[in-house]
Every structure is written in C-alpha cells, then in structure tokens.
Design a protein around this motif. Sequence first.
Motif, PDB file in Angstrom:
ATOM      1  N   VAL A  94       0.847  -1.193   0.000  1.00 46.26           N
ATOM      2  CA  VAL A  94       0.000   0.000   0.000  1.00 46.26           C
ATOM      3  C   VAL A  94       0.886   1.248   0.000  1.00 46.26           C
ATOM      4  CG1 VAL A  94      -1.770   1.311   1.238  1.00 46.26           C
ATOM      5  CG2 VAL A  94      -1.860  -1.188   1.208  1.00 46.26           C
ATOM      6  N   ILE A  95       0.880   1.999  -1.095  1.00 44.90           N
ATOM      7  CA  ILE A  95       1.647   3.235  -1.188  1.00 44.90           C
ATOM      8  C   ILE A  95       0.708   4.440  -1.131  1.00 44.90           C
ATOM      9  CG2 ILE A  95       3.543   2.182  -2.449  1.00 44.90           C
ATOM     10  CD1 ILE A  95       2.405   3.338  -5.023  1.00 44.90           C
ATOM     11  N   VAL A  96       1.266   5.586  -0.760  1.00 45.50           N
ATOM     12  CA  VAL A  96       0.437   6.789  -0.625  1.00 45.50           C
ATOM     13  C   VAL A  96       0.806   7.858  -1.645  1.00 45.50           C
ATOM     14  CG1 VAL A  96       0.047   6.364   1.827  1.00 45.50           C
ATOM     15  CG2 VAL A  96       1.981   7.786   1.133  1.00 45.50           C
ATOM     16  N   GLN A  97       1.866   7.604  -2.421  1.00 41.53           N
ATOM     17  CA  GLN A  97       2.273   8.537  -3.469  1.00 41.53           C
ATOM     18  C   GLN A  97       2.724   7.751  -4.689  1.00 41.53           C
ATOM     19  OE1 GLN A  97       2.447  11.966  -3.611  1.00 41.53           O
ATOM     20  NE2 GLN A  97       1.523  12.230  -1.589  1.00 41.53           N
ATOM     21  N   ALA A  98       2.396   8.245  -5.879  1.00 43.77           N
ATOM     22  CA  ALA A  98       2.861   7.629  -7.122  1.00 43.77           C
ATOM     23  C   ALA A  98       2.748   8.636  -8.256  1.00 43.77           C
ATOM     24  CB  ALA A  98       2.060   6.369  -7.451  1.00 43.77           C
ATOM     25  N   ILE A  99       3.665   8.575  -9.203  1.00 46.88           N
ATOM     26  CA  ILE A  99       3.620   9.413 -10.393  1.00 46.88           C
ATOM     27  C   ILE A  99       2.417   9.002 -11.245  1.00 46.88           C
ATOM     28  CG2 ILE A  99       4.816  10.017 -12.535  1.00 46.88           C
ATOM     29  CD1 ILE A  99       6.155  11.137 -10.061  1.00 46.88           C
ATOM     30  N   GLY A 100       1.571   9.963 -11.577  1.00 47.12           N
ATOM     31  CA  GLY A 100       0.425   9.706 -12.440  1.00 47.12           C
ATOM     32  C   GLY A 100      -0.887   9.531 -11.711  1.00 47.12           C
ATOM     33  N   LEU A 101      -0.847   9.440 -10.389  1.00 44.36           N
ATOM     34  CA  LEU A 101      -2.081   9.252  -9.620  1.00 44.36           C
ATOM     35  C   LEU A 101      -2.322  10.358  -8.614  1.00 44.36           C
ATOM     36  CD1 LEU A 101      -2.120   5.399  -8.883  1.00 44.36           C
ATOM     37  CD2 LEU A 101      -3.425   6.668 -10.584  1.00 44.36           C
ATOM     38  N   GLN A 102      -1.479  11.394  -8.636  1.00 44.35           N
ATOM     39  CA  GLN A 102      -1.627  12.498  -7.692  1.00 44.35           C
ATOM     40  C   GLN A 102      -1.850  13.802  -8.448  1.00 44.35           C
ATOM     41  OE1 GLN A 102      -1.785  12.111  -4.539  1.00 44.35           O
ATOM     42  NE2 GLN A 102      -0.887  10.110  -4.142  1.00 44.35           N
ATOM     43  N   SER A 103      -2.741  14.623  -7.927  1.00 40.28           N
ATOM     44  CA  SER A 103      -2.874  15.969  -8.464  1.00 40.28           C
ATOM     45  C   SER A 103      -1.602  16.741  -8.141  1.00 40.28           C
ATOM     46  CB  SER A 103      -4.086  16.672  -7.852  1.00 40.28           C
ATOM     47  OG  SER A 103      -3.929  16.805  -6.445  1.00 40.28           O
ATOM     48  N   GLU A 104      -1.364  17.820  -8.847  1.00 40.27           N
ATOM     49  CA  GLU A 104      -0.141  18.601  -8.665  1.00 40.27           C
ATOM     50  C   GLU A 104       0.037  19.034  -7.214  1.00 40.27           C
ATOM     51  OE1 GLU A 104       3.345  20.708  -9.220  1.00 40.27           O
ATOM     52  OE2 GLU A 104       2.381  19.193 -10.455  1.00 40.27           O
ATOM     53  N   GLU A 105      -1.050  19.490  -6.578  1.00 40.90           N
ATOM     54  CA  GLU A 105      -0.933  19.994  -5.209  1.00 40.90           C
ATOM     55  C   GLU A 105      -0.738  18.882  -4.177  1.00 40.90           C
ATOM     56  OE1 GLU A 105      -5.369  19.892  -6.329  1.00 40.90           O
ATOM     57  OE2 GLU A 105      -3.442  20.434  -7.232  1.00 40.90           O
ATOM     58  N   ASN A 106      -1.105  17.661  -4.528  1.00 39.26           N
ATOM     59  CA  ASN A 106      -0.976  16.552  -3.575  1.00 39.26           C
ATOM     60  C   ASN A 106       0.261  15.690  -3.799  1.00 39.26           C
ATOM     61  OD1 ASN A 106      -3.329  17.114  -2.110  1.00 39.26           O
ATOM     62  ND2 ASN A 106      -4.613  15.967  -3.541  1.00 39.26           N
ATOM     63  N   LEU A 107       0.994  15.942  -4.877  1.00 40.13           N
ATOM     64  CA  LEU A 107       2.186  15.150  -5.143  1.00 40.13           C
ATOM     65  C   LEU A 107       3.297  15.550  -4.174  1.00 40.13           C
ATOM     66  CD1 LEU A 107       3.527  13.034  -7.020  1.00 40.13           C
ATOM     67  CD2 LEU A 107       4.453  14.977  -8.314  1.00 40.13           C
ATOM     68  N   ARG A 108       3.864  14.562  -3.510  1.00 43.26           N
ATOM     69  CA  ARG A 108       4.948  14.802  -2.556  1.00 43.26           C
ATOM     70  C   ARG A 108       6.248  14.283  -3.143  1.00 43.26           C
ATOM     71  NH1 ARG A 108       5.283  12.330   3.608  1.00 43.26           N
ATOM     72  NH2 ARG A 108       7.494  12.791   3.988  1.00 43.26           N
ATOM     73  N   VAL A 109       7.195  15.186  -3.348  1.00 41.12           N
ATOM     74  CA  VAL A 109       8.523  14.815  -3.836  1.00 41.12           C
ATOM     75  C   VAL A 109       9.513  15.093  -2.710  1.00 41.12           C
ATOM     76  CG1 VAL A 109      10.279  15.149  -5.602  1.00 41.12           C
ATOM     77  CG2 VAL A 109       7.860  15.455  -6.187  1.00 41.12           C
ATOM     78  N   ASP A 110      10.088  14.050  -2.150  1.00 43.54           N
ATOM     79  CA  ASP A 110      11.062  14.227  -1.069  1.00 43.54           C
ATOM     80  C   ASP A 110      12.474  14.233  -1.631  1.00 43.54           C
ATOM     81  OD1 ASP A 110       9.330  14.547   1.020  1.00 43.54           O
ATOM     82  OD2 ASP A 110       9.263  12.430   1.551  1.00 43.54           O
ATOM     83  N   THR A 111      13.403  14.779  -0.847  1.00 44.56           N
ATOM     84  CA  THR A 111      14.761  14.948  -1.348  1.00 44.56           C
ATOM     85  C   THR A 111      15.789  14.809  -0.245  1.00 44.56           C
ATOM     86  OG1 THR A 111      16.190  16.429  -2.654  1.00 44.56           O
ATOM     87  CG2 THR A 111      14.765  17.447  -1.013  1.00 44.56           C
ATOM     88  N   CYS A 112      16.993  14.420  -0.618  1.00 36.55           N
ATOM     89  CA  CYS A 112      18.148  14.449   0.282  1.00 36.55           C
ATOM     90  C   CYS A 112      19.388  14.671  -0.579  1.00 36.55           C
ATOM     91  CB  CYS A 112      18.265  13.166   1.101  1.00 36.55           C
ATOM     92  SG  CYS A 112      18.697  11.679   0.144  1.00 36.55           S
ATOM     93  N   SER A 113      20.497  14.984   0.045  1.00 30.68           N
ATOM     94  CA  SER A 113      21.707  15.259  -0.730  1.00 30.68           C
ATOM     95  C   SER A 113      22.946  14.871   0.062  1.00 30.68           C
ATOM     96  CB  SER A 113      21.778  16.743  -1.114  1.00 30.68           C
ATOM     97  OG  SER A 113      21.784  17.557   0.053  1.00 30.68           O
ATOM     98  N   GLY A 114      24.053  14.675  -0.667  1.00 32.10           N
ATOM     99  CA  GLY A 114      25.307  14.317  -0.035  1.00 32.10           C
ATOM    100  C   GLY A 114      26.447  14.374  -1.029  1.00 32.10           C
ATOM    101  N   ARG A 115      27.603  13.855  -0.624  1.00 29.91           N
ATOM    102  CA  ARG A 115      28.768  13.819  -1.506  1.00 29.91           C
ATOM    103  C   ARG A 115      29.478  12.485  -1.287  1.00 29.91           C
ATOM    104  NH1 ARG A 115      31.930  17.714   0.591  1.00 29.91           N
ATOM    105  NH2 ARG A 115      30.727  19.308  -0.499  1.00 29.91           N
ATOM    106  N   LEU A 116      29.742  11.766  -2.367  1.00 31.08           N
ATOM    107  CA  LEU A 116      30.421  10.486  -2.262  1.00 31.08           C
ATOM    108  C   LEU A 116      31.919  10.678  -2.031  1.00 31.08           C
ATOM    109  CD1 LEU A 116      28.867   8.204  -5.054  1.00 31.08           C
ATOM    110  CD2 LEU A 116      28.359   8.227  -2.605  1.00 31.08           C
TER     111      LEU A 116
END
Length: 334
Positions: A152-174
Amino acid sequence: MHAAMETCAGTHVARRKHNEDAFLVDRDSGLVIVADGVGGHQAGEVASGITCEVIASSLTSGADLSEAIRNSNKAVMTAVTDGRGREGMASTVVAALFDGADYRIDWVGDSRAYLWDGQLHLLTRDHSYVAAQLELGKITLEQARNHPRKNVIVQAIGLQSEENLRVDTCSGRLAAGETLLLCSDGLNDVLDSAQIAKILASGKTPQQRCDSLIEETVQAGGRDNVTVALVRAGDEIDSVGLQPAKVWTYDPATDEHLGLPEVVGVEITQPNVRRVTPKSRHSTQMMPVAQVEAMRQLAVKADRRERRNRTLWIVLLATVVTAVALGAAYVTLA
C-alpha cells in the motif's frame, strides 16, 4: 558526473510475464533513475518509461530535479487522456543527479536509495502505509518487511494531483570507495539488509555487484520485477564525503539496525485503499494522503494519553509511598 565515478544498472522480469520497471543512466548529465511502473500490461511500462523520459528532458530544459519529477507526473496523466497507456497506470521513481561527487536524490513512492560505506544506510523514506507505521513506532522493521499491507503506497507518479504530489529529497557527496544504490522494491522486498550489505561488501566490480543483487533476488524466489543501479566513487576521488540524512543504518559488524524508532504500540488503524490495476497478485494499492495525516494525528493523541496516564501513575505511586512512609513514622513515634 565525475570521471572517476563507475556506473552500472540492470533489470530482470523475475516471475512476471513482462517488465514494468525502467531505468536511465546518463553519465553526461549525471542522471540515474529507477522507476517502477504499475497498471498491468502496456500500462505500467508506459508510465515508468514516460517518467524516465520526461525527467531527463526537463533537466535538459533547465528544470531542477523536483520540478522534473513533477513534470513527469503531469505527463503520465496527460498520456492517459491521449490514449497512451491506460487509466490507472502509475510509477514510483527514485532519481539521483550528480554534480561531480555531489549528488541530490529525489523520490516518489517506495523505490529506494541506499548509501554503502562499510555500513548500509537507507536514504529514502518509503511513501507507504507500512513506512508510516514504522516511523510512528507501531511495528518493527521485521514486521514491516512481512506486513500484509506492504504493497500500500500513498504517493505515485500519475495518480496524484499537482498539489498533492509529494517529492522528497536528500543530498550528499560520495567519498572514495562509497557506493550509491538505487532500486525498485523488487530488490528490498526479497533481500534483507544483511544480504544486500554482503554483496556490496564483496570485492567484485560494480557491474558484478549489480548483477549479483539481481541474480540473488531472482534465485531467492523474487516475484516482482527487480531493477538496480549503482554509482561507485573511484579510489582516486579526493573529495571529502558529505553524509546525507539517513532513515536508518545497518551495521554488518553487529548485525543491528541503528536509528529505528522505539516500538511503543500496535497499529492504530487499517487503511482504506484503492486498488491499482495489478501487475501481480500482490498488486500495488493507493492509500489517500489525508488518511496518512489522520493516522499521524491519532498516533500523537494516543502518545499524549499514554504520557499523561504514565504521569498520573507516577504521581499516584509517589503519593502512596509518601503515605506509607508517614504512617510508618507515626507508628514509630507513637
């Protein structure tokens, strides 16, 4: 991407009739993507393919990674309207964008990114019902791996309106010798942390490690498509590593997971889910975002009640102890 970066990727249909996963590796732009499509034959693979294509083209046009992913969400929904694919198709995605040894990772859904540096660090938090339960301390990691609602997922590309789409992020350096692993859930649903760490710790080349991750998943009986992408920083990399935020860390030396929340209770609710056109008998399902927030609020209230009750018991116990002590003193004086 830094010239000393080694990149590789691979995918396998496993026990499915067709492969709905997609991946993209573009060294020139420093882009690595893994997308896991859902929606059935001629739909899931359309959604994951569009996701990869639009993210790459959007970055070329000057968008940042988050905007590029949002553009792919619009493109998948538009494709349904235009008759490409079909209603209900969707995709999860995890994408890494490199600038030299620096990287940024954005994701939607339950495709994952790990960092290997002698320990295995999960960098992405699944957008799923089970991940929410784990974060709230309602279930253990082992229960999460075998949970009947882990699809059961709560976010997916193509099934969320623009305002409900959640894009999470993180960053680092190898830093030299470190490896970034992107994968669809077909990998981590089958191989546990110890198995993944053992392969990444081997003396094999990145391509051989990539192949081994896929082969062991298939041999272990993996039913779902499995896709893996690896980026390893060569030993000549002289940059100082910059650690990203981590969801948890697995230490092979102790066989322990570090950073997991303390388990404080049982599941507080069962999700209302909407079935997405299946790619397996364990088909992906969508849970409304609002229900996740409601679940969080209920958990907060439950924790507050638990703390309040614990405080009352402490006060009551202290009162009883004091009364007993006073009574004993009175008897002694008498």
